[in-house]
Design an enzyme around this catalytic site. Structure first.
Site, PDB file in Angstrom:
ATOM      1  N   LYS A 189       0.853  -1.184   0.000  1.00 55.97           N
ATOM      2  CA  LYS A 189       0.000   0.000   0.000  1.00 55.97           C
ATOM      3  C   LYS A 189       0.887   1.231   0.000  1.00 55.97           C
ATOM      4  CE  LYS A 189      -1.054   2.445   3.015  1.00 55.97           C
ATOM      5  NZ  LYS A 189      -0.566   3.805   3.485  1.00 55.97           N
ATOM      6  N   THR A 219       2.789   6.585   4.189  1.00 52.88           N
ATOM      7  CA  THR A 219       3.462   5.320   4.478  1.00 52.88           C
ATOM      8  C   THR A 219       3.353   4.327   3.331  1.00 52.88           C
ATOM      9  OG1 THR A 219       2.973   5.566   6.809  1.00 52.88           O
ATOM     10  CG2 THR A 219       3.461   3.365   6.074  1.00 52.88           C
ATOM     11  N   GLU A 306      -1.166  10.142  -4.681  1.00 57.87           N
ATOM     12  CA  GLU A 306      -2.258  11.094  -4.458  1.00 57.87           C
ATOM     13  C   GLU A 306      -2.269  12.175  -5.545  1.00 57.87           C
ATOM     14  OE1 GLU A 306      -2.185  10.425   0.369  1.00 57.87           O
ATOM     15  OE2 GLU A 306      -1.348  12.275  -0.464  1.00 57.87           O
TER      16      GLU A 306
END
Length: 446
Positions: A189, A219, A306
């Protein structure tokens, strides 16, 4: 070596089970990365037998409680289970955070009658908030009851470790080793707070030739399983190399997390002759497969960064040393001006030279070449040669940089050092997602 991708990620290798559940670790619907409804937020991975383990962890001087608990356990060489939560990083939580991380491993250990020292733990999410342990313990028990080798179990585990990710990230490969079928699978992830720099001990080694740079920089987490039989020393060396050339080569925003972790479990159930440093052909085959898994997962993180609209491979060559090449690549890959120009489809070589100029690399302006190509393309479109613009049309350069993925080639013409970084652009969406809203405290925090 012939290698093929297969489904199943962490449950593809023999003897591994996984599950992912929702236990509301972060209050439902609140905060960045958790406004996705009833998303699974706790994952459990179990080997049916004790496994050889290796780990790589953040080199941040502010590291989370699960890193402090898992790092020494990974160094001892054997483990059997991994428990992971999203929605809460369990970072900057002092002594209570350590107790909670250990309790997570204790609960798993009791359920499966194994030593707590053989259970590793990882967390991702908001910083500075203690874990809701009643929810966490309930989630562990629920996940334990659902452990299986169904493909959907791997999917659920991959979902459960996500925060601001928009999609799960998983891969598995199969290959032959000494006549035996061996598999390696992984989930990971990461979307923001991405420029990992991991090492086995959390220390920060310097850059060295050959790409074994561990880095100085939400993270990223990665969990890998394999049914290969491999000795501890060989597995640690293999993971070191794989991470150095994958996760430690990516950046979304140049920020290192408090929680970055990569863990691999090898349970030996494939039945191959145990891989040692002396079995060079077997180790090379295993290394190639592990490298593939790590690099594919690392690239998935950048592509899902993002607000990301561009995936750019920055290739620096001709540096005096590897350290120079690495410094140059990182400066360009992390430059806000360069990254925003990528977002706009602007082949702005002036910004690239600016980043090279303030980097720690030795450069000579009059020797630098800058070019673009399609991903892994051999036909280069030069924007700059010997520090001066070429006659390549601006329209042609713009067309190349308008692509969703492209390679940026920087030749310093000073030596033989080279390095690569996998980078993204910087968009308004990234800023909007991360700027916070003081009128809504639930959206703030780590």
């Amino acid at each position: 070596m012939k290698m093929k991708e297969i489904p199943g990620s962490v449950i593809a290798p023999q003897g591994f089970l996984a599950a992912g559940v929702f236990c509301d670790i972060k209050r439902l619907g609140t905060g960045k990365g958790s406004n996705k409804g009833k998303k699974r937020d706790l994952a459990l991975i179990l080997s049916e037998v004790p496994a050889v383990v290796a780990g790589m962890f953040t080199t941040s001087q502010v590291c989370a409680a699960p890193v402090k608990v898992s790092m020494p356990r990974a160094s001892k060489g054997t483990a059997q289970a991994i428990v992971v939560n999203s929605g809460n990083a369990n970072a900057c939580t002092a002594a209570q955070g350590i107790r909670d991380a250990r309790e997570m491993t204790d609960v798993v250990a009791k359920l499966f009658r194994i030593s707590a020292e053989d259970v590793l733990v990882a967390s991702t999410g908001r910083i500075g908030v203690t874990l809701p342990m009643a929810n966490v313990k309930r989630g562990i028990r629920d996940a334990a009851a659902l452990l299986n080798t169904f493909k959907e179990n791997a999917d659920h585990a991959a979902e459960a470790i996500m925060t601001s990710d928009t999609r799960p990230k998983q891969v598995a490969v199969e290959f032959k080793l000494g006549g035996k079928t061996v598999r390696i699978g992984g989930i990971c992830k990461g979307a923001g707070m991405i420029q990992p720099g991991m090492s086995p001990t959390g220390a920060r080694p310097a850059a060295v030739p050959g790409g074994k740079y561990q880095g100085l920089h939400a993270t990223m987490l990665c969990f890998i399983t394999t049914d290969a039989a491999i000795e501890s020393k060989a597995l640690k060396l293999a993971l070191n190399e794989a991470v150095a050339n994958s996760f430690n080569r990516i950046t979304v925003d140049g920020d290192m997390s408090t929680n970055d972790t990569v863990i691999v479990l090898a349970n030996g159930m494939a039945g191959n002759a145990s891989i040692t440093a002396g079995r060079r052909s077997d180790l090379a085959a295993f290394q190639a497969a592990l490298n593939h898994v790590c690099l594919e997962l690392a690239k998935m993180i950048v592509r899902d960064g993002e607000g990301v609209t561009r995936f750019v491979t920055v290739k620096v060559s001709g540096a005096k040393t590897f350290a120079d090449a690495d410094a140059a690549a990182r400066a360009v890959a992390n430059s806000s001006l360069v990254k925003t120009s990528w977002f706009g489809g602007d082949p702005n070589w002036g910004r690239i030279l600016g980043a090279l100029g303030y980097s720690a690399a030795n450069i000579l302006e009059e020797k630098i070449d800058v070019a673009y190509s399609a991903p892994a393309g051999k036909q280069l479109l030069f924007a700059l040669k010997k520090g001066q613009p070429t006659k390549t049309s601006f329209k042609a350069l713009c067309k190349m940089v308008a692509q969703k993925e492209f390679d940026l080639h920087i030749q310093l013409n000073l030596g033989k050092g080279s390095a690569v970084m996998y980078a993204s652009d910087l968009t308004e969406e990234y800023v909007d997602f991360n700027k916070g809203d003081v009128s809504d405290p639930s959206s703030l925090g780590g």
